[in-house]
Design an enzyme around this catalytic site. Sequence first.
Site, short mmCIF file in Angstrom:
data_model
loop_
_atom_site.label_atom_id
_atom_site.label_comp_id
_atom_site.label_asym_id
_atom_site.label_seq_id
_atom_site.Cartn_x
_atom_site.Cartn_y
_atom_site.Cartn_z
N GLY A 155 -27.20 26.05 -32.43
CA GLY A 155 -26.49 25.64 -31.21
C GLY A 155 -27.44 25.56 -30.02
O GLY A 155 -27.32 24.67 -29.17
N GLY B 157 -21.43 26.49 -35.58
CA GLY B 157 -22.45 26.96 -36.51
C GLY B 157 -23.20 28.12 -35.87
O GLY B 157 -22.67 28.80 -34.99
N LYS C 200 -20.38 14.97 -39.45
CA LYS C 200 -21.46 15.40 -40.34
C LYS C 200 -21.07 16.80 -40.82
O LYS C 200 -21.28 17.78 -40.12
CB LYS C 200 -22.77 15.43 -39.55
CG LYS C 200 -24.05 15.32 -40.35
CD LYS C 200 -24.27 16.36 -41.41
CE LYS C 200 -24.78 17.68 -40.91
NZ LYS C 200 -24.84 18.70 -42.00
N CYS D 77 -16.75 33.65 -38.62
CA CYS D 77 -17.33 33.90 -37.29
C CYS D 77 -16.62 35.08 -36.64
O CYS D 77 -17.18 35.78 -35.82
CB CYS D 77 -17.22 32.66 -36.43
SG CYS D 77 -15.59 31.94 -36.48
N GLU E 128 -19.51 26.36 -30.59
CA GLU E 128 -18.83 27.56 -31.12
C GLU E 128 -19.82 28.20 -32.07
O GLU E 128 -20.15 27.62 -33.10
CB GLU E 128 -17.55 27.17 -31.86
CG GLU E 128 -16.46 26.61 -30.99
CD GLU E 128 -15.91 27.62 -30.00
OE1 GLU E 128 -16.11 28.84 -30.17
OE2 GLU E 128 -15.30 27.18 -29.01
P1 NAD Z 1 -25.61 26.39 -39.44
O1 NAD Z 1 -25.97 26.51 -38.00
O2 NAD Z 1 -26.66 26.65 -40.45
O3 NAD Z 1 -25.07 24.93 -39.77
C1 NAD Z 1 -23.95 24.38 -39.11
C2 NAD Z 1 -24.04 22.87 -39.15
O4 NAD Z 1 -25.15 22.46 -38.34
C3 NAD Z 1 -24.29 22.28 -40.54
O5 NAD Z 1 -23.54 21.10 -40.68
C4 NAD Z 1 -25.78 21.97 -40.50
O6 NAD Z 1 -26.15 20.93 -41.38
C5 NAD Z 1 -25.96 21.56 -39.05
N1 NAD Z 1 -27.34 21.65 -38.53
C6 NAD Z 1 -28.33 22.49 -38.91
N2 NAD Z 1 -29.44 22.26 -38.18
C7 NAD Z 1 -29.16 21.26 -37.32
C8 NAD Z 1 -29.88 20.58 -36.30
N3 NAD Z 1 -31.15 20.90 -36.04
N4 NAD Z 1 -29.27 19.61 -35.61
C9 NAD Z 1 -27.98 19.30 -35.85
N5 NAD Z 1 -27.24 19.90 -36.80
C10 NAD Z 1 -27.81 20.87 -37.53
O7 NAD Z 1 -24.35 27.35 -39.67
P2 NAD Z 1 -23.60 27.71 -41.04
O8 NAD Z 1 -24.49 28.62 -41.84
O9 NAD Z 1 -23.04 26.51 -41.71
O10 NAD Z 1 -22.36 28.55 -40.48
C11 NAD Z 1 -22.44 29.89 -40.16
C12 NAD Z 1 -22.53 30.11 -38.67
O11 NAD Z 1 -21.46 29.45 -38.01
C13 NAD Z 1 -22.38 31.57 -38.27
O12 NAD Z 1 -23.32 31.88 -37.27
C14 NAD Z 1 -20.96 31.65 -37.73
O13 NAD Z 1 -20.73 32.70 -36.82
C15 NAD Z 1 -20.82 30.32 -37.09
N6 NAD Z 1 -19.42 29.96 -36.92
C16 NAD Z 1 -18.87 30.02 -35.68
C17 NAD Z 1 -17.53 29.70 -35.47
C18 NAD Z 1 -16.92 29.77 -34.10
O14 NAD Z 1 -15.89 29.15 -33.90
N7 NAD Z 1 -17.50 30.47 -33.16
C19 NAD Z 1 -16.74 29.31 -36.56
C20 NAD Z 1 -17.33 29.26 -37.83
C21 NAD Z 1 -18.67 29.57 -37.99
#
Ligand code: NAD
Length: 496
Positions: free
Chosen positions: A233, A228, A175, A284, A250
């Site tokens: 998370g 994310g 997804k 990130c 992550e």
């Molecule tokens: P986000 O949490 O908004 O979304 C990430 C994914 O989760 C998307 O596909 C979204 O549709 C899905 N999602 C949202 N709500 C959900 C739920 N309730 N249940 C299941 N899935 C759900 O994050 P984003 O804005 O796409 O990315 C930015 C974030 O990601 C930042 O906090 C960044 O630090 C983090 N990030 C971390 C790493 C790492 O490896 N540590 C790498 C890249 C990004």
Amino acid sequence: MAKTFRNLIGGSWTEPRNGAYFENRNPADSTDLIGRFPDSGAAEIEAAVKSARRGFEIWRRTPAPARGDVLRRVGDLLVARKEKIADAMTREMGKVLAETRGDVQEGIDTAYYAATEGRRLFGHVVPSELRQKWAMTYRRPIGIAGLITPFNFPLAIPTWKMFPALLCGNAVIIKPSEDVPHTTHLLVEILLEAGLPPEVVQLVHGRGETVGKALVEHPGVPVISFTGSTDTGALIGETCGRMHKRLSLEMGGKNAMIVMDDADLDLALEGVLWGAFGTTGQRCTATSRLIVHRKVHDRFVARVAEAAERLRLGDGREDKTDVGPLIHESARRKVEEYVGIGQEEGAELVTGGKRPGGERLGSGFFYKPTVFAGVKPGSRLEQEEIFGPVLSVVRVNSFDEAVRVNNDVRYGLSSSIYTRSADRAFLAMQELDNGITYVNAPTIGAEAHLPFGGVKATGNGHREGGWEVYEFYSETKVCYVDYSGRLQRAQIDNYD
Ligand code: NAD
């Protein structure tokens, strides 16, 4: 007319049952519509799980070296399409072409690493405490892996999850982020072309709160890997804990670069610009805090501000662009909110702090590279993830204070130190409380064959990349073979 895309379920491209679609637009020019993608619901997850079960039965019995061969062909196809994918990625995500090419390259590296892992995937043979008995372990697949990815590395992060999951013999349901669905579509096309049995991969587009949630909550999906935000998370972690699922998280970061008084300031300047403003600060591992020793503070901050002002904003597909747009309007509003918070907290806005003027950038989500000085440790600007082109400078008096400031945040992804002292560099590697520390390099730059991840609120103890991720996607099976022809009781017959 923009193209309408579909999900991949049951080996064919299918429309969502509810008939709903969402739009994917170019963040550098919101009048540019890339396509419509399925706004799927729980019904698609149900169908995807049924199909993935069939895929798993074929794939788990395919020898690991043969699984690796498929991934090698995936790598070859990624090489052939690198430019095309990078262009599509910049169009939907915004970062400059040099970076999207790097993003594809990371996928290529991950594919070739996975291909060779098919001929390793080692178990152990261990001496038994009993005579004429063998004891050994091997790694077996788990089942269906549910993969949920963010917007900022549209190709690399899906490959970090899919390739090791597939190499280990699992079926996958991905997804992708609703902000960058096109890149994952292109990747899944390549998997099919490379000869992956169709039902081994399912692509379900849609929103996190609906289709992502349904994937996490489905009892037929025992493994979830999520990258994310920390808030999302945490929600996923609650569900997986309750349902006894294996989970890799992550999440966010608030990474710092430390510049000591003996640093090569020219090198540190290049590093901080790349770390803080590359990908418009939406990594990130972005350098969000700059911790500078008081002896070099004033002149270094002046140089950073001056260089940040010279960075050229624009469409990432144009040669002259240094910094692209933010991913969408709400990301830009979040940056604006934090600029306001910084000012209220008494930090000094040195440069930026506003949207660019003029028509050229009027239909994109641009924001000027921003530098705050005099940021207080413990303030919101210093503690919270902004995910935009905002650098907060903290002035310190000593190495020990720099380490304290670095460590005193809830996140723990990456850190960096610029110094010419080998003693200090090693002490930093020991004392900085992060998953990754760079010496004389910025907070970014992970390589595909090393483990990647963070401590504290950034992760939950697992790593992506390198050799470690193969443990996450496989189960250790222990086998004992007794060829003595009699009952041998462990712990009893050999010690009585
Ligand atoms: P986000 O949490 O908004 O979304 C990430 C994914 O989760 C998307 O596909 C979204 O549709 C899905 N999602 C949202 N709500 C959900 C739920 N309730 N249940 C299941 N899935 C759900 O994050 P984003 O804005 O796409 O990315 C930015 C974030 O990601 C930042 O906090 C960044 O630090 C983090 N990030 C971390 C790493 C790492 O490896 N540590 C790498 C890249 C990004």
